[in-house]
Design a protein around this motif. Structure first.
Motif, PDB file in Angstrom:
ATOM      1  N   ALA A 133     -11.401   0.349  -7.893  1.00  0.00           N
ATOM      2  CA  ALA A 133     -10.299   0.297  -6.928  1.00  0.00           C
ATOM      3  C   ALA A 133      -8.987  -0.111  -7.595  1.00  0.00           C
ATOM      4  O   ALA A 133      -7.908   0.369  -7.212  1.00  0.00           O
ATOM      5  N   LEU A 134      -9.055  -1.000  -8.589  1.00  0.00           N
ATOM      6  CA  LEU A 134      -7.857  -1.492  -9.252  1.00  0.00           C
ATOM      7  C   LEU A 134      -7.622  -0.834 -10.607  1.00  0.00           C
ATOM      8  O   LEU A 134      -6.585  -1.069 -11.234  1.00  0.00           O
TER       9      LEU A 134
ATOM     10  N   ASP B 152      -3.476  -1.844  -0.201  1.00  0.00           N
ATOM     11  CA  ASP B 152      -3.571  -0.678  -1.070  1.00  0.00           C
ATOM     12  C   ASP B 152      -2.175  -0.184  -1.439  1.00  0.00           C
ATOM     13  O   ASP B 152      -1.257  -0.185  -0.610  1.00  0.00           O
ATOM     14  N   GLN B 153      -2.048   0.261  -2.685  1.00  0.00           N
ATOM     15  CA  GLN B 153      -0.808   0.849  -3.173  1.00  0.00           C
ATOM     16  C   GLN B 153      -1.150   2.151  -3.890  1.00  0.00           C
ATOM     17  O   GLN B 153      -1.257   2.201  -5.120  1.00  0.00           O
TER      18      GLN B 153
ATOM     19  N   HIS C  76      -5.637  -0.317  -5.447  1.00  0.00           N
ATOM     20  CA  HIS C  76      -6.135  -0.384  -4.076  1.00  0.00           C
ATOM     21  C   HIS C  76      -6.761  -1.758  -3.838  1.00  0.00           C
ATOM     22  O   HIS C  76      -7.983  -1.924  -3.882  1.00  0.00           O
ATOM     23  N   PHE C  77      -5.885  -2.752  -3.601  1.00  0.00           N
ATOM     24  CA  PHE C  77      -6.361  -4.117  -3.412  1.00  0.00           C
ATOM     25  C   PHE C  77      -7.183  -4.263  -2.142  1.00  0.00           C
ATOM     26  O   PHE C  77      -8.143  -5.031  -2.093  1.00  0.00           O
TER      27      PHE C  77
ATOM     28  N   ILE D 210     -10.876  -5.817  -2.131  1.00  0.00           N
ATOM     29  CA  ILE D 210     -11.269  -7.040  -1.428  1.00  0.00           C
ATOM     30  C   ILE D 210     -12.286  -6.754  -0.330  1.00  0.00           C
ATOM     31  O   ILE D 210     -13.310  -7.436  -0.218  1.00  0.00           O
ATOM     32  N   GLY D 211     -12.023  -5.761   0.491  1.00  0.00           N
ATOM     33  CA  GLY D 211     -12.842  -5.528   1.673  1.00  0.00           C
ATOM     34  C   GLY D 211     -14.131  -4.773   1.428  1.00  0.00           C
ATOM     35  O   GLY D 211     -15.045  -4.834   2.260  1.00  0.00           O
ATOM     36  N   GLN D 212     -14.220  -4.082   0.297  1.00  0.00           N
ATOM     37  CA  GLN D 212     -15.388  -3.243   0.072  1.00  0.00           C
ATOM     38  C   GLN D 212     -16.003  -3.450  -1.312  1.00  0.00           C
ATOM     39  O   GLN D 212     -17.142  -3.904  -1.439  1.00  0.00           O
TER      40      GLN D 212
END
Length: 262
Positions: A12-13, A85-86, A92-93, A97-99
């Protein structure tokens, strides 16, 4: 007590991330053996702006509180990015964090996979991050702790380029949130997420809010609570003396863990 720094590649990051982990795996007493049941109930704990994944460890007694409650604690870094998310920067913070973080740590450690055993909380920027990501992922989280939450959606709408404080400058808001007018009708506005979820008949996590009466974010926290208190969501706001400061957040995390009734 078992405290670990875990590093892993986040898709994601798009980079290797460092996460602090506390596990109540080695509790003992000189008088009797203490058995800690598996899998662990888990708290994902977010820091504030200009902070790091070390903040809660260094500035509160979270380890003592978690040990007493037999609670695992996962503390990631937020990098001043408000946990959103960016896409333009391929960062995609919110997804992280959430997933991704939940899935990855559950694979690494004996953590419960049940939403009712999993919680998310944070202070200031982290309180905002806990709200938006907890509400967006009710399949993972059953309780949200939002302390002195940086509910800045409305302020972003009227922000200016000549604002001297970097974190209140419109350029910063644009870099973090993207198109500012669209914030209010997206998951970046927790009230919008609540309304969308309730319209679909979804059950949302319980929301436990705190804010100090001397905190400049008090008005925003009261407005959020007032906007949602009569909806089909379990939300509470606990006000007490204090500012935007660690002594207040120490009291907040203690009250939150007590509220979990573990």
């Amino acid at each position: 007590m078992a405290i670990l720094e875990v590093k892993f590649m986040s898709k994601a990051l798009m980079r290797t991330v460092a996460v602090n982990v506390y596990l109540p795996t080695d509790r003992f007493s000189m008088n009797e053996e203490i058995e800690v049941p598996l899998p662990y109930k888990t708290l994902y704990l977010l820091h504030g702006v200009m902070g790091s994944q070390d903040d809660w460890l260094l500035k509160t007694n979270i380890l003592d509180l978690a040990a007493e409650a037999n609670l695992a604690v996962i503390m990631p870094a937020g990098e001043n990015q408000f946990y959103v998310d960016q896409p333009d920067g391929m960062t995609h913070f919110s997804q992280f964090i959430g997933q991704e973080l939940v899935t990855m740590t559950r694979h690494m450690f004996p953590l419960s996979y049940k939403a009712e055993d999993t919680y998310i909380a944070g202070l200031s920027m982290g309180g905002y991050g806990a709200l938006i990501n907890g509400l967006a992922n009710p399949q993972h989280f059953s309780v949200i702790g939002a302390f002195s939450s940086a509910l800045i959606m409305d302020h972003a709408q009227v922000s200016r380029l000549d604002q001297a404080i970097p974190f209140k400058n419109r350029t910063y808001y644009q870099a973090i949130f993207g198109d500012i007018p669209s914030i209010l009708n997206s998951y970046k506005n927790p009230t919008f997420t609540i309304d969308q979820a309730l319209a679909k008949g979804q059950t949302l996590p319980k929301i436990f809010m705190t804010c100090g009466t001397e905190d400049t974010l008090m008005t925003a926290n009261r407005e959020f609570y007032q906007a949602n208190k009569d909806k089909d969501v379990d939300i509470s706001l606990h006000e007490s003396e204090g500012g935007h400061e660690w002594p207040f957040w120490q009291k907040s995390i203690q009250a939150f863990i007590q509220e979990l009734n573990l």
